[in-house]
Write an enzyme that holds these catalytic residues in place. Structure first.
Site, mmCIF file in Angstrom:
data_model
loop_
_atom_site.group_PDB
_atom_site.id
_atom_site.type_symbol
_atom_site.label_atom_id
_atom_site.label_comp_id
_atom_site.label_asym_id
_atom_site.label_seq_id
_atom_site.Cartn_x
_atom_site.Cartn_y
_atom_site.Cartn_z
ATOM 1 C CB CYS A 120 -1.038 -0.012 1.131
ATOM 2 S SG CYS A 120 -0.559 -0.853 2.622
ATOM 3 N NE ARG B 191 3.644 -8.331 5.934
ATOM 4 C CZ ARG B 191 2.328 -8.531 5.909
ATOM 5 N NH1 ARG B 191 1.780 -9.374 6.765
ATOM 6 N NH2 ARG B 191 1.575 -7.875 5.047
ATOM 7 C CD GLN C 134 -0.476 -8.604 0.859
ATOM 8 O OE1 GLN C 134 0.094 -7.573 0.548
ATOM 9 N NE2 GLN C 134 -1.128 -8.737 1.997
ATOM 10 C CG ASP D 132 -2.318 -5.536 -1.842
ATOM 11 O OD1 ASP D 132 -3.452 -5.423 -1.363
ATOM 12 O OD2 ASP D 132 -1.279 -5.359 -1.190
ATOM 13 C CG HIS E 191 -4.002 -0.292 -2.159
ATOM 14 N ND1 HIS E 191 -2.960 -1.086 -2.603
ATOM 15 C CD2 HIS E 191 -4.191 -0.608 -0.851
ATOM 16 C CE1 HIS E 191 -2.524 -1.823 -1.599
ATOM 17 N NE2 HIS E 191 -3.250 -1.558 -0.532
ATOM 18 C CE LYS F 221 -8.754 -7.225 9.810
ATOM 19 N NZ LYS F 221 -7.558 -8.048 9.600
ATOM 20 C CG HIS G 263 -5.895 -1.163 2.236
ATOM 21 N ND1 HIS G 263 -4.515 -1.099 2.295
ATOM 22 C CD2 HIS G 263 -6.342 -0.018 2.821
ATOM 23 C CE1 HIS G 263 -4.149 0.026 2.885
ATOM 24 N NE2 HIS G 263 -5.242 0.697 3.222
#
Length: 653
Positions: free
Chosen positions: A339, A368, A386, A388, A390, A474, A520
Site C-alpha cells: 500500500c 514478513r 498478495q 493486492d 487499492h 475491515k 484495500h
C-alpha cells in the site's frame, strides 16, 4: 428491575444482579443445560457473573464460537492443573483457547521434556480432575497480591507478565481445584462438562515469541462435551492428513522449499507456476472489467516510506531488519506491504475529482519475518504474493466501491466452489484506542460504511471488536473447506489514515483540495495461502480449467507412442493441456499412477484408436470409458472449461 434485550429484539425484565444461567433457566431447562457462556453488551462472561444494569444479552452454546472459546479456555486450565500435579516445579507461560482447541506453554525443571508418549497419562489425569466437577472461581486481585501469590508458587514467567503487562485494578485470577491462573476469562462454571479429551501435539515455543529467550514446550489439545464429537473430529483430522497441501503439492510437483534458499521461502515449480498464473489471469480478467489498472512496484523500499505509512512502528518487529547501503544513513527494507508504494503512485501527478475512483492493482510480493516455529507449508511463509489493489475515491464513493469489491470476492468464491463462507466485520477495540491511528470521526465513517454495505448485500456478518487493522476497519471472509475447517481468505479494508499520512489530495469540483479515501482489497488474500486452502479443499482435484495437466495420454505399449504424440499435438493446438505417460509399464499400472496424480481425464490409445483416429476416454475416479475422435474429445474438454469459467464473465453494474 433491569431490562434484558435478546438478539431477536425481544425484552424481558429481571431483578438486578441476575446471571446468565438464571436467564437461561427462565427460558427453558434444556437451554440451561446447554448454555456455556453469556454475552453481555458484546463482552463474553461467565454464566454466574451478575448483570446489574439494562443490557443486551446473548446466551452461547457449543454451536457458537464464544461457547467453544469458553469451553476450550477452561480446558487449557485443566491441562495446566493436570501438569502441575504430574510435574512438580513446572513453569507456566501462556495458555489460551485457539480456533480448534487450546495450548499451554510450559517449561519443566532440570531440562526434562514432555513427549507424545506422555500424552495418555496427562489425558487420564485431566479426565480424573474433570470428573470432580471442580468449580471455576473468578477473583479480582491487586498487582501486589498477584505478584506475591505467583512468586510464592515459583512462577517466574507469570511474575514477569504481571510486572510488564498488567495494570493494578485490572487483574483477575481463576482457580479450579489446586490450580490458580492469571486470566481475563471467560470460563465454564465448572470442569464437569469436559468429557472427551485429546492432546494433539507438542512443539517448541520461545517465551513471548522472542528467539533470544527461553524455549518452552507448547502442548496442543482439544476437548468436547461428548465422545462422539471427539471421534468425528479425529476422523476429520485423518482426512486432513490425506489432504495436506504439503504432501499433495509434492506429489503433483507444484512447489518446493529449500533450506539453502531459506526457511519459509516457497519456490513454485513449473506445474505450480502454471496453476498460479492461470489464477492470476482469471482475476485480471475480472478486475479489468471493474476498471482496475495494474502496476509493478519494487520488492524493497526506503525505510522512511514505511515510517511515513506507520507500518514500521506497527509491524517493524515482524519485518526483516533494515538493509544498510554503503551510503551513510541510507536504509531500505524488504517490502512488508504494497500500500505505501501505491500511495506514491497516486501522488506522482495531480489528481482531479474526475479521476476518481482510481483503482490500482498489483500481484505484489511482500516479506514478513515469521518465527521459524510458526512456518507451515504455504499457509505461513516469509515471502508471499498478495492479489493486492487499492482504490482511491471520494467519500461519497466509498460504499459503492465497497459493494463492487464484495461482488468480485463473491465471484472468486463461486468459481472455486467455496460455497460455504461467512463474513466478519472487524472494528476497533473500544477500550484500547491507542494502538490505532486516525481520529474517532474517520473511524466511525469507515465502520458505518462497512455495516451499511453488508446490510445492502444481505450479508450476515459477525462483528468483532479489536480485530481491525491499525489504520482502519475491515471486512474479512472466512470460508469453510470440504471437511468443515474455517480459513480466512478475502479481505476489504477502509482507510482514511494512510492518505492523510502521505498528504494525498485531489482537486474537488469546487476547486478545493480534498483527501481521498483508500480501500484495500485482496480477494485471494495471498496466492500462497489461497493455493494451500484450495489444494486441501479439493484434495488436489482442481477444476478442469485450472489443473496443470487436463489429460494424461496412456499408450498401451511403446508401439503407440508416436500416435500418442500426435494426439498431444492436436490437443495442444486447441488449448487442451496433455501429458504422455510413455513408460514401458502395463496399462493398469499407468492408470493407477495417473489416478494418484489427480489428472481429470485419461485417454488410452492402442491399435484400434490409432487406426480410427480416436481415443478411449476415462474420467478420473470412473471406470466408464467412451470412444471419441480427437476433435470430439478436445471439444468436450473446452466446452467443460468454458462452462466452468462462465462466472468470470461478470460485468459490474
Amino acid at each position: 428491575m433491569i431490562k434484558i434485550t435478546f438478539p431477536d429484539g425481544s425484552v424481558r425484565e429481571y431483578e438486578q444482579g441476575v446471571t446468565g444461567l438464571q436467564i437461561a433457566e427462565s427460558i427453558s431447562p434444556a437451554l440451561a443445560r446447554d448454555v456455556l457462556a453469556c454475552g453481555v453488551n458484546g463482552e463474553t462472561v461467565e454464566l454466574n457473573r451478575p448483570i446489574n444494569a439494562d443490557s443486551t444479552v446473548q446466551l452461547y452454546k457449543w454451536e457458537d464460537d464464544e461457547g467453544k472459546h469458553a469451553f476450550w479456555h477452561t480446558s487449557a486450565h485443566l491441562l495446566a492443573e493436570a501438569l502441575q500435579e504430574l510435574y512438580p516445579g513446572i513453569q507456566f507461560g501462556f495458555g489460551p483457547a485457539v480456533e480448534n482447541g487450546f495450548f499451554y506453554d510450559v517449561l519443566l525443571k532440570d531440562g526434562e521434556a514432555i513427549k507424545e508418549g506422555d500424552f495418555p497419562k496427562i489425558e487420564d489425569k485431566m479426565r480424573e480432575l474433570a470428573s470432580k466437577k471442580e468449580p471455576v472461581v473468578r477473583k479480582e486481585v491487586s498487582k501486589a497480591d498477584a505478584l506475591k501469590e505467583f512468586a510464592a508458587d515459583g512462577q517466574t514467567y507469570k511474575c514477569e507478565h504481571i510486572e510488564q503487562d498488567l495494570e493494578d485494578g485490572s487483574i483477575t485470577t481463576y482457580t479450579q481445584g489446586a490450580f490458580t491462573d492469571l486470566c481475563k476469562g471467560p470460563h465454564l462454571l465448572n470442569t464437569g462438562l469436559i468429557k472427551a479429551i485429546k492432546l494433539t501435539s507438542v512443539a517448541g515455543a520461545f517465551w513471548r515469541g522472542d528467539a533470544t529467550r527461553e524455549q518452552m514446550q507448547r502442548l496442543y489439545g482439544i476437548t468436547f462435551p461428548k465422545k462422539k464429537m471427539l471421534d468425528e473430529y479425529l476422523a476429520m483430522m485423518e482426512e486432513a492428513k490425506k489432504r495436506d497441501h504439503r504432501k499433495i503439492g509434492k506429489e503433483m510437483e507444484l512447489f518446493m522449499f529449500s533450506e539453502r534458499v531459506g526457511k519459509g521461502l516457497p519456490i513454485w515449480l513449473p506445474k505450480g507456476t502454471e496453476l498460479r498464473l492461470r489464477m492470476q489471469d482469471m482475476l485480471r480478467k475480472i478486475q479489468s472489467r471493474y476498471g482496475y489498472k495494474e502496476v509493478i512496484t519494487p520488492h524493497i523500499g526506503s525505510k522512511n516510506l514505511y515510517v511515513t505509512s506507520g507500518h514500521y512502528a506497527h509491524y517493524g518487529k515482524d519485518s526483516f531488519q533494515p538493509i544498510h547501503t554503503p551510503e551513510e544513513g541510507e536504509e531500505y527494507m524488504l517490502k512488508p506491504m504494497n500500500c505505501p508504494h501505491h500511495c506514491e503512485v497516486f501522488a506522482w501527478k495531480p489528481r482531479s475529482y474526475r479521476d476518481l475512483p482510481l483503482r490500482i492493482a498489483e500481484f505484489g510480493t511482500v516479506y514478513r519475518y515469521e518465527q521459524s516455529g510458526e512456518l507451515h507449508g504455504l499457509t505461513r511463509v516469509r515471502s508471499f504474493t498478495q492479489d493486492d489493489a487499492h482504490i482511491f475515491c471520494r467519500p461519497d464513493q466509498v460504499k459503492n466501491e465497497f459493494l463492487r469489491v464484495m461482488d468480485i470476492i463473491h465471484t472468486v468464491f463461486s468459481i472455486f466452489h467455496f460455497d460455504n463462507f461467512e463474513a466478519q466485520i472487524s472494528l476497533r477495540d473500544p477500550n484500547d484506542r491507542e494502538k490505532y491511528i486516525g481520529s474517532d470521526e474517520v473511524w466511525e465513517k469507515g465502520e458505518q460504511a462497512i455495516i451499511e454495505a453488508c446490510k445492502e448485500k444481505g450479508l450476515k456478518a459477525k462483528i468483532e471488536y479489536g480485530e481491525a487493522a491499525f489504520y482502519g476497519p475491515k471486512l474479512d471472509f472466512m470460508v469453510k473447506d470440504a471437511i468443515g475447517r474455517r480459513w480466512q481468505l478475502g479481505t476489504i479494508q477502509i482507510d482514511y489514515n494512510l492518505p492523510e499520512r502521505f498528504k494525498l489530495e485531489y482537486t474537488d469540483e469546487d476547486n478545493t483540495k480534498k483527501t481521498p479515501v483508500m480501500i484495500h482489497r485482496a480477494p485471494f488474500g495471498s496466492m500462497e495461502r489461497f493455493c494451500a486452502v484450495l489444494i486441501e479443499h479439493t484434495a488436489g482435484h482442481f477444476p478442469l480449467w485450472l489443473t496443470p495437466d487436463q489429460v494424461a495420454i496412456l499408450p498401451i505399449s511403446e508401439k503407440y507412442n508416436d500416435y500418442a504424440a500426435r494426439v498431444a499435438r492436436e490437443l495442444d493446438a486447441v488449448g487442451v493441456r496433455a501429458t504422455i505417460d510413455s513408460r514401458n509399464e502395463k496399462i493398469g499400472r499407468k492408470v493407477r499412477d495417473n489416478e494418484l496424480k489427480r489428472i481429470p481425464y485419461m485417454v488410452i490409445v492402442g491399435e484400434k484408436e490409432q487406426a480410427d483416429g480416436t481415443v478411449s476416454v476415462r474420467k478420473q475416479g470412473s471406470e466408464e470409458r467412451g470412444v471419441m475422435t480427437i476433435a470430439e474429445f478436445a471439444g468436450k474438454v473446452n466446452a467443460e472449461v468454458a462452462e466452468l469459467l462462465k462466472a468470470t464473465d461478470v460485468r459490474p453494474e
